[in-house]
Design a protein around this motif. Sequence first.
Motif, PDB file in Angstrom:
ATOM      1  N   PHE A 226     -32.179  -3.382   8.315  1.00  0.00           N
ATOM      2  CA  PHE A 226     -32.155  -4.627   6.548  1.00  0.00           C
ATOM      3  C   PHE A 226     -31.166  -4.886   6.974  1.00  0.00           C
ATOM      4  O   PHE A 226     -29.314  -5.192   6.186  1.00  0.00           O
ATOM      5  CB  PHE A 226     -32.201  -3.502   4.830  1.00  0.00           C
ATOM      6  CG  PHE A 226     -32.981  -2.907   5.467  1.00  0.00           C
ATOM      7  CD1 PHE A 226     -34.983  -3.196   5.386  1.00  0.00           C
ATOM      8  CD2 PHE A 226     -33.085  -1.768   4.550  1.00  0.00           C
ATOM      9  CE1 PHE A 226     -36.031  -2.182   5.057  1.00  0.00           C
ATOM     10  CE2 PHE A 226     -34.256  -0.622   4.065  1.00  0.00           C
ATOM     11  CZ  PHE A 226     -35.864  -0.903   4.808  1.00  0.00           C
TER      12      PHE A 226
ATOM     13  N   GLU B 120     -29.468  -7.659   6.162  1.00  0.00           N
ATOM     14  CA  GLU B 120     -28.776  -8.832   5.202  1.00  0.00           C
ATOM     15  C   GLU B 120     -27.872  -7.498   4.246  1.00  0.00           C
ATOM     16  O   GLU B 120     -28.090  -7.723   2.903  1.00  0.00           O
ATOM     17  CB  GLU B 120     -29.124  -9.367   4.114  1.00  0.00           C
ATOM     18  CG  GLU B 120     -29.505 -10.805   5.570  1.00  0.00           C
ATOM     19  CD  GLU B 120     -28.963 -11.846   4.565  1.00  0.00           C
ATOM     20  OE1 GLU B 120     -29.143 -12.189   4.076  1.00  0.00           O
ATOM     21  OE2 GLU B 120     -28.224 -13.116   5.422  1.00  0.00           O
ATOM     22  N   MET B 121     -28.218  -5.941   3.854  1.00  0.00           N
ATOM     23  CA  MET B 121     -28.140  -5.311   3.842  1.00  0.00           C
ATOM     24  C   MET B 121     -27.060  -4.592   4.336  1.00  0.00           C
ATOM     25  O   MET B 121     -26.386  -4.233   4.930  1.00  0.00           O
ATOM     26  CB  MET B 121     -28.507  -4.828   2.896  1.00  0.00           C
ATOM     27  CG  MET B 121     -30.059  -4.431   1.748  1.00  0.00           C
ATOM     28  SD  MET B 121     -31.112  -4.036   2.002  1.00  0.00           S
ATOM     29  CE  MET B 121     -30.502  -3.255   0.769  1.00  0.00           C
ATOM     30  N   SER B 122     -26.085  -3.962   3.364  1.00  0.00           N
ATOM     31  CA  SER B 122     -24.100  -3.382   4.037  1.00  0.00           C
ATOM     32  C   SER B 122     -24.835  -2.011   4.689  1.00  0.00           C
ATOM     33  O   SER B 122     -26.273  -1.231   4.156  1.00  0.00           O
ATOM     34  CB  SER B 122     -24.022  -2.782   3.117  1.00  0.00           C
ATOM     35  OG  SER B 122     -24.016  -2.085   2.696  1.00  0.00           O
TER      36      SER B 122
ATOM     37  N   VAL C 144     -24.175   1.371   4.027  1.00  0.00           N
ATOM     38  CA  VAL C 144     -24.285   2.306   3.651  1.00  0.00           C
ATOM     39  C   VAL C 144     -26.395   1.624   2.375  1.00  0.00           C
ATOM     40  O   VAL C 144     -26.836   3.399   3.036  1.00  0.00           O
ATOM     41  CB  VAL C 144     -23.164   2.212   2.753  1.00  0.00           C
ATOM     42  CG1 VAL C 144     -23.746   3.859   1.703  1.00  0.00           C
ATOM     43  CG2 VAL C 144     -22.368   3.252   2.996  1.00  0.00           C
ATOM     44  N   GLU C 145     -26.011   1.268   2.139  1.00  0.00           N
ATOM     45  CA  GLU C 145     -27.145   0.448   1.285  1.00  0.00           C
ATOM     46  C   GLU C 145     -28.369   0.787   2.636  1.00  0.00           C
ATOM     47  O   GLU C 145     -29.328   1.401   2.459  1.00  0.00           O
ATOM     48  CB  GLU C 145     -27.710  -0.679   0.907  1.00  0.00           C
ATOM     49  CG  GLU C 145     -26.504  -1.027  -0.333  1.00  0.00           C
ATOM     50  CD  GLU C 145     -26.021  -2.188  -0.516  1.00  0.00           C
ATOM     51  OE1 GLU C 145     -26.643  -2.710  -1.695  1.00  0.00           O
ATOM     52  OE2 GLU C 145     -26.032  -3.474  -0.018  1.00  0.00           O
TER      53      GLU C 145
ATOM     54  N   LEU D 213     -28.808   3.966   2.025  1.00  0.00           N
ATOM     55  CA  LEU D 213     -29.714   4.460   0.450  1.00  0.00           C
ATOM     56  C   LEU D 213     -31.253   4.333  -0.024  1.00  0.00           C
ATOM     57  O   LEU D 213     -31.591   4.701  -0.235  1.00  0.00           O
ATOM     58  CB  LEU D 213     -28.096   3.963  -0.806  1.00  0.00           C
ATOM     59  CG  LEU D 213     -27.176   4.463  -0.700  1.00  0.00           C
ATOM     60  CD1 LEU D 213     -26.426   3.672  -1.538  1.00  0.00           C
ATOM     61  CD2 LEU D 213     -27.024   6.037  -0.845  1.00  0.00           C
ATOM     62  N   VAL D 214     -31.703   3.340   0.521  1.00  0.00           N
ATOM     63  CA  VAL D 214     -32.621   3.125   0.744  1.00  0.00           C
ATOM     64  C   VAL D 214     -33.572   4.282   1.411  1.00  0.00           C
ATOM     65  O   VAL D 214     -34.803   4.720   0.558  1.00  0.00           O
ATOM     66  CB  VAL D 214     -33.123   1.200   1.766  1.00  0.00           C
ATOM     67  CG1 VAL D 214     -34.570   1.803   1.891  1.00  0.00           C
ATOM     68  CG2 VAL D 214     -32.248   0.411   0.759  1.00  0.00           C
ATOM     69  N   ALA D 215     -33.190   4.515   2.831  1.00  0.00           N
ATOM     70  CA  ALA D 215     -34.044   5.798   2.914  1.00  0.00           C
ATOM     71  C   ALA D 215     -34.352   6.507   2.073  1.00  0.00           C
ATOM     72  O   ALA D 215     -34.923   7.466   2.533  1.00  0.00           O
ATOM     73  CB  ALA D 215     -33.839   5.950   4.353  1.00  0.00           C
TER      74      ALA D 215
ATOM     75  N   LEU E 109     -25.521   8.904  -1.553  1.00  0.00           N
ATOM     76  CA  LEU E 109     -24.264   8.712  -0.752  1.00  0.00           C
ATOM     77  C   LEU E 109     -23.390   9.342  -0.466  1.00  0.00           C
ATOM     78  O   LEU E 109     -23.332   9.591   1.392  1.00  0.00           O
ATOM     79  CB  LEU E 109     -23.251   8.344  -1.627  1.00  0.00           C
ATOM     80  CG  LEU E 109     -23.096   6.774  -2.495  1.00  0.00           C
ATOM     81  CD1 LEU E 109     -22.096   6.412  -3.640  1.00  0.00           C
ATOM     82  CD2 LEU E 109     -23.062   6.118  -1.343  1.00  0.00           C
TER      83      LEU E 109
ATOM     84  N   ALA F  48     -18.865   1.658   7.736  1.00  0.00           N
ATOM     85  CA  ALA F  48     -19.985   1.599   6.435  1.00  0.00           C
ATOM     86  C   ALA F  48     -20.272   0.540   5.593  1.00  0.00           C
ATOM     87  O   ALA F  48     -21.314   0.557   5.253  1.00  0.00           O
ATOM     88  CB  ALA F  48     -19.481   3.402   5.768  1.00  0.00           C
ATOM     89  N   ASN F  49     -19.064  -0.327   5.665  1.00  0.00           N
ATOM     90  CA  ASN F  49     -18.851  -1.102   4.658  1.00  0.00           C
ATOM     91  C   ASN F  49     -19.090  -2.818   5.480  1.00  0.00           C
ATOM     92  O   ASN F  49     -19.146  -3.583   4.922  1.00  0.00           O
ATOM     93  CB  ASN F  49     -17.927  -0.946   3.135  1.00  0.00           C
ATOM     94  CG  ASN F  49     -17.930  -0.082   2.462  1.00  0.00           C
ATOM     95  OD1 ASN F  49     -19.358   0.324   1.883  1.00  0.00           O
ATOM     96  ND2 ASN F  49     -16.735   0.109   2.157  1.00  0.00           N
TER      97      ASN F  49
ATOM     98  N   LEU G  39     -22.177  -5.375   7.268  1.00  0.00           N
ATOM     99  CA  LEU G  39     -23.779  -6.052   7.228  1.00  0.00           C
ATOM    100  C   LEU G  39     -24.638  -5.433   8.112  1.00  0.00           C
ATOM    101  O   LEU G  39     -23.498  -4.893   9.546  1.00  0.00           O
ATOM    102  CB  LEU G  39     -23.948  -7.687   7.033  1.00  0.00           C
ATOM    103  CG  LEU G  39     -23.238  -8.256   5.640  1.00  0.00           C
ATOM    104  CD1 LEU G  39     -23.855  -9.292   6.376  1.00  0.00           C
ATOM    105  CD2 LEU G  39     -23.857  -7.354   4.336  1.00  0.00           C
TER     106      LEU G  39
END
Lengths: 422, 293
Positions: free
Chosen positions: B123, B125-127, B129-130, B133-135, B162, B178-179, B181
């Motif tokens: 993904f 355009e998501m960071s 970590v995100e 998190l989606v997974a 997290l 981690a932070n 994109l």
Amino acid sequence: MSSSINIKKSVIDTLLAGLLSLIVFGPVIGILLDGYDFTTRPSLLLTMVAIVMVGRFAISLFVQSEKGQMMLYKHQNNDDGVIVLPPGHKSKMVYIVPIAIIIGLVAPFVATKYILTVLILGLIYVLLGLGLNIVVGLAGLLDLGFVGFYAIGAYGLSLGYQYLGFGFWSMLPLAAIMAAVAGAILGFPVLRMHGDYLAIVTLGFGEIIRLILTNWTSFTGGPNGVYAPLPTLFGLEFERRAKQGGTPFHEFFNLPYDSGLKYVFIYLSLFMVVCAVLYIKHRLVKMPIGRAWEALREDEIACRSLGLNHVLIKLSAFMMGASTGGLAGVFFATYQGFVNPTSFTFFESALILAIVVLGGLGSTVGVVIAAFVLTVTPEMLREVADFRVLIFGLLMVVMMIWRPRGLVRITRTGFAVRKGVA
Amino acid sequence: MKQDNILTVEHLEMQFGGIKALNDVNFEIKRGSISALIGPNGAGKTTVFNCLTGFYKATGGAITLFANGKQTRVGKVLGEPFQSSDYVNPAAFASRLRYKMFGGSHLVNRSGLARTFQNIRLFKEMSVVENLLVAQHMQVNRNLLAGIFNTPGYRKAESRALERAFYWLEVMDLVDHANKLAGSMSYGQQRRLEIARSMCTNPELICLDEPAAGLNPAETHALSSMIRVLQKEHNATVLLIEHDMGMVMDISEHIVVLDHGEVIARGGPDDIKSNPKVIAAYLGAEDDEEVTL
């Protein structure tokens, strides 16, 4: 960086701009139709062209100066879009939100009736923008028929009152649920579609709703429209004479009748609903469902490979967006006191989409600003009402050149690094 | 129910119109092993993967997964056509209808099989970590009201997610990013993030589609040891498609060789290295010619 100013280049720019403005303004301003005849207005035309040329020359000189170069450089590097905020980032919204709420609460008591109606319209479009932003901005499903849900909300209030005797406050949640169900009905068959195809199908949906409302005369009143009730305050009504079986507000408190009072009340109810929706939206993007919507926008196949049910995620986006549109519809109907199908044309869908695109796909603050810009500007431009759509189009073109990703830059929350645990 | 094999593929067949991409493919994957699926370009390796993970509906044969303590038939969860017996058996009818409406490849993942893609699908355009998190969508608190009111239970579940995300970032050596994109990272980092992301779904079997493509030798070496960590410390069974023979021979215990949609050899690395059919398929040599890999 060369700081020497190239006058020749500026002059060429100026002449080009003058020529272009002559072409654009020539027919619009230079010629005044008068029946079958026309009169030319060269002086007005030349003034306009002169203004454009002087402006262009000034901009050209400024851009070539040291300061202008710096500004250009800053703006050029601005379009890389999304950034991740550092962890623990303190948003300025902490100060802006309370101030906005206080201003919003005080506004109806100082504003004139006219300004209040414009504000109500602005807030209705904020709701519509937020709803469509879930579908288009977060889930990435291009929906051109959003006005259908708006219509369902508006007619829900009117017809619910007419046939079932439900008032504003019972229809408000019911209309949201009805719109959500309509969203699910629309969503389910079109789930396999993407992009252009989805846009066409949803466009058709919006038109179907409008045509049903126009042609089912016996039920909806057709083009004549239907009456929509005003909200009540614990049974107190805001009309001169009670229509819903309660007591008029002014009689209960022994006040002289003031027709502006109903707008104050509609405004305050709407303001509270908008605040609630904004808060929910703010939470949603941080919640698993919001993350799943955005992931779906980024890559549907990857989503499926991670165990996310894309059918339910798309449906939930459609339903959430539609229910917000339904809420907006209820407020629109009560604000107008009357609804008919002409309020729900494709132009309305396009306007809502413009709000979302202008504000920035997925950005909440951007949508709020854009909604006000696009509803308040036409009111301010009443003088040049004929050119409203032209100015609107120019605004969009300029926006897309300078800020293709919307007014407000999209940011993502950063997370503080922590110790991992399996 | 402890099966020896985590995955069995029997008589798998895949037809695209008139083209038979896979023909009678049979193999098993042992629980806790590292296996490889190799073959020349166009042999049908990725097609096998897509059938296993439910992105293609196989036209014939059976794929059975023994993970998460149950047996899953991949064909069934993707939704099968109604059989005449369904019309007299309401329970079977209801189950088939359910899978037809809401079934799909996500159910394959939920029954314990995760995958990565040949062309990275993050993904972007998501960071970072995100992405992780989606997974973990299926493991967090998805209750709408709990999330809106930010209840303690919801906060606990999020913080747990997290922690798990950062754990996998540590394993894959990505904590410093981690932070960022996901799309702004280098190619090798994106590959590793994709593996971390699929591991976040807690799979028992992970299928890696060309994990070392585009990596330099040092990165490939690091990846090999990471895959071993997945197997040893996280009880994951690994199945990979790979063209880097050095890596395949180094880490896999069992190799399946595919050519023209058929399995031409199965066995340990040493058997495969000396198998004349495999050598012929790779080098295009005649069967009786002497070639060494």
